[in-house]
Design a protein around this motif. Structure first.
Motif, PDB file in Angstrom:
ATOM      1  N   SER A   1      -8.308  29.089  89.900  1.00 25.11           N
ATOM      2  CA  SER A   1      -8.350  28.472  88.607  1.00 25.11           C
ATOM      3  C   SER A   1      -8.723  26.986  89.091  1.00 25.11           C
ATOM      4  CB  SER A   1      -6.825  28.416  88.237  1.00 25.11           C
ATOM      5  OG  SER A   1      -6.196  27.983  89.234  1.00 25.11           O
ATOM      6  N   SER A   2      -8.861  26.521  90.066  1.00 24.64           N
ATOM      7  CA  SER A   2      -8.963  25.015  90.541  1.00 24.64           C
ATOM      8  C   SER A   2     -10.167  24.952  91.328  1.00 24.64           C
ATOM      9  CB  SER A   2      -7.677  24.345  91.394  1.00 24.64           C
ATOM     10  OG  SER A   2      -7.465  24.943  92.635  1.00 24.64           O
ATOM     11  N   GLN A   3     -10.534  25.989  91.987  1.00 19.57           N
ATOM     12  CA  GLN A   3     -11.734  26.096  92.995  1.00 19.57           C
ATOM     13  C   GLN A   3     -12.544  27.239  92.996  1.00 19.57           C
ATOM     14  OE1 GLN A   3     -12.938  23.507  94.553  1.00 19.57           O
ATOM     15  NE2 GLN A   3     -11.086  22.096  93.957  1.00 19.57           N
ATOM     16  N   PRO A   4     -13.081  27.605  91.783  1.00 25.67           N
ATOM     17  CA  PRO A   4     -13.835  28.984  91.513  1.00 25.67           C
ATOM     18  C   PRO A   4     -14.802  29.369  92.855  1.00 25.67           C
ATOM     19  CG  PRO A   4     -14.224  27.322  89.715  1.00 25.67           C
ATOM     20  CD  PRO A   4     -13.408  26.773  90.783  1.00 25.67           C
ATOM     21  N   GLU A   5     -15.623  28.304  93.099  1.00 23.96           N
ATOM     22  CA  GLU A   5     -16.826  28.502  94.092  1.00 23.96           C
ATOM     23  C   GLU A   5     -16.125  28.730  95.454  1.00 23.96           C
ATOM     24  OE1 GLU A   5     -16.796  25.408  92.234  1.00 23.96           O
ATOM     25  OE2 GLU A   5     -17.885  26.280  90.651  1.00 23.96           O
TER      26      GLU A   5
END
Length: 126
Positions: A75-79
Motif C-alpha cells: 500500500s505504501s511501496q508497490p514497486e
C-alpha cells in the motif's frame, strides 16, 4: 540377466537357492504410508493467532506472516513490496508480529529497508 536375484556382494552369476524364503519381522518392513495432513496458511481475513503459528512449521510461519505483511507494505511501496517483504522476513517472528500490530513500527522498518536498498544501489553504481 546375470546376477539377478543374487544377494548383494555375491559374485556375478550367483543366484539365490531355490526354495529359500526370507521372513522379515514386522518392524523391519516398510510402514504403511500414512497420508500427511497438508498445512495450509489461514486465509487473508483469518486472524493470525499464536495457536495457528504454533501449529505451523517454521517455514509455514514465515509464509503466514509474509502473506499479512506484503499487502501492508504494498500500500505504501508497490514497486518494492516484494523486496522489502523479503528483507523484513529475515527478522525474528516476534518482531514481525509486532510490525503487523503497529503501523508506526512497520512504517519505520519500511523506511529503514528503503535506506538499505538505496545505499546498496549507490554502492553498485560506483
Amino acid at each position: 540377466v546375470p546376477g539377478r536375484g543374487a544377494p548383494r556382494g555375491a559374485p556375478r552369476g550367483a543366484a539365490m537357492p531355490r526354495g529359500q524364503n526370507f521372513h522379515l519381522k514386522q518392524n523391519v518392513r516398510n510402514a504403511p504410508m500414512q497420508p500427511q495432513p497438508v498445512q495450509q496458511a489461514p486465509q487473508q481475513g483469518d486472524p493470525l493467532t499464536p495457536a495457528a503459528l504454533a501449529a505451523a512449521s517454521p517455514e509455514m510461519q514465515k509464509n503466514m506472516i509474509g502473506e499479512r505483511l506484503y499487502p501492508l507494505i504494498h500500500s505504501s511501496q508497490p514497486e518494492l513490496a516484494g523486496k522489502i517483504t523479503g528483507m523484513l522476513l529475515e527478522m525474528d517472528n516476534g518482531e514481525l508480529l509486532h510490525l503487523l500490530e503497529s503501523p508506526d513500527a512497520l512504517k519505520s522498518k519500511i523506511h529503514e529497508a528503503i535506506q538499505v536498498l538505496e545505499a546498496h544501489n549507490a554502492s553498485q553504481a560506483e
